[in-house]
Design a protein around this motif. Structure first.
Motif, mmCIF file in Angstrom:
data_model
loop_
_atom_site.group_PDB
_atom_site.id
_atom_site.type_symbol
_atom_site.label_atom_id
_atom_site.label_comp_id
_atom_site.label_asym_id
_atom_site.label_seq_id
_atom_site.Cartn_x
_atom_site.Cartn_y
_atom_site.Cartn_z
ATOM 1 N N VAL A 1 9.990 -7.856 -2.161
ATOM 2 C CA VAL A 1 10.629 -7.213 -1.010
ATOM 3 C C VAL A 1 9.783 -7.525 0.219
ATOM 4 C CG1 VAL A 1 11.683 -5.313 -2.328
ATOM 5 C CG2 VAL A 1 9.381 -5.032 -1.399
ATOM 6 N N GLN B 1 7.745 -4.623 5.317
ATOM 7 C CA GLN B 1 8.341 -3.472 6.003
ATOM 8 C C GLN B 1 8.926 -2.469 5.015
ATOM 9 O OE1 GLN B 1 8.626 -6.575 7.062
ATOM 10 N NE2 GLN B 1 8.238 -6.614 9.254
ATOM 11 N N THR B 2 9.473 -2.988 3.911
ATOM 12 C CA THR B 2 10.046 -2.088 2.896
ATOM 13 C C THR B 2 8.940 -1.243 2.259
ATOM 14 O OG1 THR B 2 11.859 -3.605 2.481
ATOM 15 C CG2 THR B 2 11.378 -2.032 0.737
ATOM 16 N N ASN C 1 6.101 -0.460 3.646
ATOM 17 C CA ASN C 1 5.682 0.479 4.690
ATOM 18 C C ASN C 1 6.656 1.651 4.786
ATOM 19 O OD1 ASN C 1 3.862 1.064 6.950
ATOM 20 N ND2 ASN C 1 5.692 0.774 8.180
ATOM 21 N N ALA C 2 7.955 1.346 4.762
ATOM 22 C CA ALA C 2 8.972 2.398 4.859
ATOM 23 C C ALA C 2 8.922 3.326 3.637
ATOM 24 C CB ALA C 2 10.358 1.772 4.998
ATOM 25 N N LYS D 1 10.116 6.883 4.877
ATOM 26 C CA LYS D 1 11.295 6.600 5.709
ATOM 27 C C LYS D 1 12.423 5.984 4.899
ATOM 28 C CE LYS D 1 8.887 6.173 10.086
ATOM 29 N NZ LYS D 1 8.266 5.306 11.054
ATOM 30 N N TYR D 2 12.134 5.662 3.665
ATOM 31 C CA TYR D 2 13.155 5.039 2.821
ATOM 32 C C TYR D 2 12.896 5.377 1.354
ATOM 33 C CZ TYR D 2 15.786 1.342 0.485
ATOM 34 O OH TYR D 2 16.638 0.653 -0.332
ATOM 35 N N ASP D 3 13.941 5.777 0.665
ATOM 36 C CA ASP D 3 13.849 6.015 -0.783
ATOM 37 C C ASP D 3 14.400 4.780 -1.490
ATOM 38 O OD1 ASP D 3 12.851 8.566 -0.434
ATOM 39 O OD2 ASP D 3 14.839 9.461 -0.323
ATOM 40 N N PRO D 4 13.688 4.276 -2.498
ATOM 41 C CA PRO D 4 14.125 3.015 -3.123
ATOM 42 C C PRO D 4 15.381 3.200 -3.977
ATOM 43 C CG PRO D 4 12.304 3.943 -4.352
ATOM 44 C CD PRO D 4 12.497 4.821 -3.161
ATOM 45 N N SER D 5 16.041 2.081 -4.222
ATOM 46 C CA SER D 5 17.181 2.106 -5.149
ATOM 47 C C SER D 5 16.609 2.303 -6.553
ATOM 48 C CB SER D 5 17.927 0.774 -5.076
ATOM 49 O OG SER D 5 17.087 -0.256 -5.581
ATOM 50 N N LEU E 1 14.793 -0.802 -7.898
ATOM 51 C CA LEU E 1 13.472 -1.008 -7.298
ATOM 52 C C LEU E 1 12.476 0.032 -7.818
ATOM 53 C CD1 LEU E 1 11.630 -2.569 -5.381
ATOM 54 C CD2 LEU E 1 12.448 -1.149 -3.497
ATOM 55 N N ASP F 1 16.148 -8.137 1.732
ATOM 56 C CA ASP F 1 15.850 -7.197 0.649
ATOM 57 C C ASP F 1 16.695 -5.936 0.848
ATOM 58 O OD1 ASP F 1 14.602 -5.869 2.674
ATOM 59 O OD2 ASP F 1 12.661 -5.693 1.711
ATOM 60 N N GLU F 2 16.517 -4.957 -0.061
ATOM 61 C CA GLU F 2 17.441 -3.821 -0.045
ATOM 62 C C GLU F 2 17.318 -2.935 1.202
ATOM 63 O OE1 GLU F 2 16.203 -1.920 -3.825
ATOM 64 O OE2 GLU F 2 15.641 -0.232 -2.545
ATOM 65 N N LEU F 3 16.114 -2.831 1.780
ATOM 66 C CA LEU F 3 15.977 -2.001 2.990
ATOM 67 C C LEU F 3 16.727 -2.622 4.161
ATOM 68 C CD1 LEU F 3 14.816 0.305 4.672
ATOM 69 C CD2 LEU F 3 12.697 -0.989 4.900
ATOM 70 N N ARG G 1 13.959 4.244 13.043
ATOM 71 C CA ARG G 1 13.961 5.347 12.062
ATOM 72 C C ARG G 1 13.509 4.881 10.682
ATOM 73 N NH1 ARG G 1 18.258 7.909 10.209
ATOM 74 N NH2 ARG G 1 16.916 9.504 9.335
ATOM 75 N N ARG G 2 13.909 3.677 10.308
ATOM 76 C CA ARG G 2 13.577 3.152 8.986
ATOM 77 C C ARG G 2 12.202 2.478 8.945
ATOM 78 N NH1 ARG G 2 16.093 5.418 4.882
ATOM 79 N NH2 ARG G 2 18.323 5.592 5.221
ATOM 80 N N GLY G 3 11.532 2.453 10.081
ATOM 81 C CA GLY G 3 10.188 1.869 10.128
ATOM 82 C C GLY G 3 10.184 0.361 10.011
ATOM 83 N N SER H 1 7.645 -1.571 12.317
ATOM 84 C CA SER H 1 6.180 -1.461 12.162
ATOM 85 C C SER H 1 5.679 -2.353 11.034
ATOM 86 C CB SER H 1 5.807 -0.022 11.885
ATOM 87 O OG SER H 1 6.571 0.496 10.833
#
Lengths: 64, 225
Positions: free
Chosen positions: A25, A28-29, A31-32, A37-41, A44, B160-162, B220-222, B225
Motif C-alpha cells: 500500500v 500515506q495509507t 500514516n492514515a 484517519k482510516y480503518d482498513p478493509s 488488509l 491502493d484501497e485508501l 481528512r484522510r491524511g 501528510s
C-alpha cells in the motif's frame, strides 16, 4: 477504531515506507491507519495480522 | 528521525526565497504585459475579450490544474526528488512504478486543466467561433477526454484501497451536494427567482465543488501528510 500499528512497527524498527512496501500500500495509507484517519478493509486487516503474526483483535480494538 | 524533529528553517527559507523571486519577476512582468495589452486596445488593434464569471473561474481552475499537474510531472521525473516527497523519513528513491503512477496523476490533472481552458480560450480569441474551428476543438476535446478516462481507469487500478476510498468519497459527496444545489437552483430559476445558469456555468461550478471537496477529503484522510 484504535490500533497498535505504530508500536508494532517501532518494535521492528520499520519506517512507514517499509511497512507500506510489505503490505503493498502507499505510505500515506500507513500514516492514515496509524493516526486513526482510516480503518482498513478486512483483507488488509488480515494481511497486517499475518505480517505481525498476531490476531486482528490484538492489533485493532473497537473504541465502542 | 520524525518530521517534527527536522528543522523547518532550510525548507521554509528556500520556499520564501522562491516566492520572493516569483514576486520580483512576476509582478513587473504582469504589469508590463497588462500595459502592452491596454496600449493595443487603445490603438484598436486588439479588443479585450469579455469573460463571464464562469469563464474566469474556469480559467483559474485550469491554471491551478495545469500548474499542479506540471509540478507533479516534473517532480516524478526525478526518482530521488519523488522519493523524498513520498517518504520524507527514509528518502529512498521512488521506484519506476511509483514514478509512472505520479507522472500519470500529473498528466490527468494537466489534461483536465487543458480541457477546461480550451473552450474559453477559443471563444475569447475567435468570437464568433467559425464552425470548422468549433468542430475541430470539439473533436480535440473528445479525444483528450477519452485519453483522460483511460488514464483515470489506470490510476484507479494502480491505486491502493485508501486512495480508491478517497476517490469514491469525493465522487459521492460531490454528487449529493450538487444534486441538491442544482435542483434548488433549477427550481428557483423556473420560479423566476434566480438568474438563468448555462450548462457551462453549471459545469464550472461542478468542477469547483469537486476540487474543494477533494481537498477536504484528502486533508481528512491524511493523504496530504
Amino acid at each position: 477504531m484504535k490500533n497498535r500499528l505504530k508500536v508494532l512497527r517501532a518494535e521492528r524498527d520499520w519506517s512507514q515506507a517499509d511497512l507500506a512496501e510489505k503490505l503493498q500500500v502507499s505510505r500515506q495509507t500507513i500514516n492514515a491507519l496509524e493516526t486513526g484517519k482510516y480503518d482498513p478493509s478486512l483483507p488488509l486487516a488480515f494481511k497486517i495480522a499475518r505480517l505481525f503474526g498476531q490476531s486482528i483483535e490484538t492489533i485493532f480494538q473497537d473504541e465502542a | 528521525m520524525t518530521l517534527s524533529s527536522k528543522s523547518p528553517t532550510p525548507l521554509g527559507s528556500s520556499r520564501a526565497a522562491r516566492a520572493l523571486v516569483f514576486a520580483v519577476v512576476g509582478a513587473p512582468l504582469g504589469y508590463l504585459v497588462g500595459k502592452y495589452l491596454a496600449r493595443l486596445e487603445d490603438a484598436g488593434v486588439w479588443t479585450a475579450p469579455v469573460l463571464g464569471w464562469s469563464d474566469v473561474l474556469a480559467l483559474f481552475l485550469a491554471l491551478l490544474l495545469l500548474g499542479v499537474g506540471a509540478i507533479t510531472i516534473i517532480v516524478s521525473a526525478s526518482r530521488e526528488t519523488l522519493g523524498r516527497k513520498i517518504d520524507p523519513e527514509g528518502g529512498r528513491p521512488a521506484t519506476s512504478v511509483q514514478a509512472l503512477f505520479y507522472a500519470r496523476n500529473g498528466g490527468v490533472l494537466a489534461l483536465a486543466g487543458l480541457m477546461l481552458a480550451a473552450p474559453v480560450i477559443v471563444r475569447a480569441v475567435l468570437d464568433p467561433v467559425p464552425p470548422l474551428i468549433a468542430s475541430a476543438t470539439m473533436i480535440g476535446l473528445l479525444a483528450l477526454l477519452l485519453v483522460q478516462i483511460a488514464s483515470n481507469i489506470t490510476v484507479w487500478i494502480q491505486s491502493d484501497e485508501l486512495m480508491r476510498r478517497a476517490t469514491a468519497e469525493i465522487s459521492a459527496v460531490t454528487f449529493v451536494i450538487l444534486l441538491g444545489a442544482l435542483f434548488l437552483w433549477a427550481a428557483g430559476e423556473k420560479l423566476g427567482l434566480l438568474p438563468v445558469l448555462t450548462l457551462w456555468d453549471a459545469a464550472t461550478v461542478m468542477m469547483t465543488a469537486y476540487l474543494v471537496i477533494a481537498g477536504v477529503v484528502i486533508w481528512r484522510r491524511g493523504l496530504a501528510s
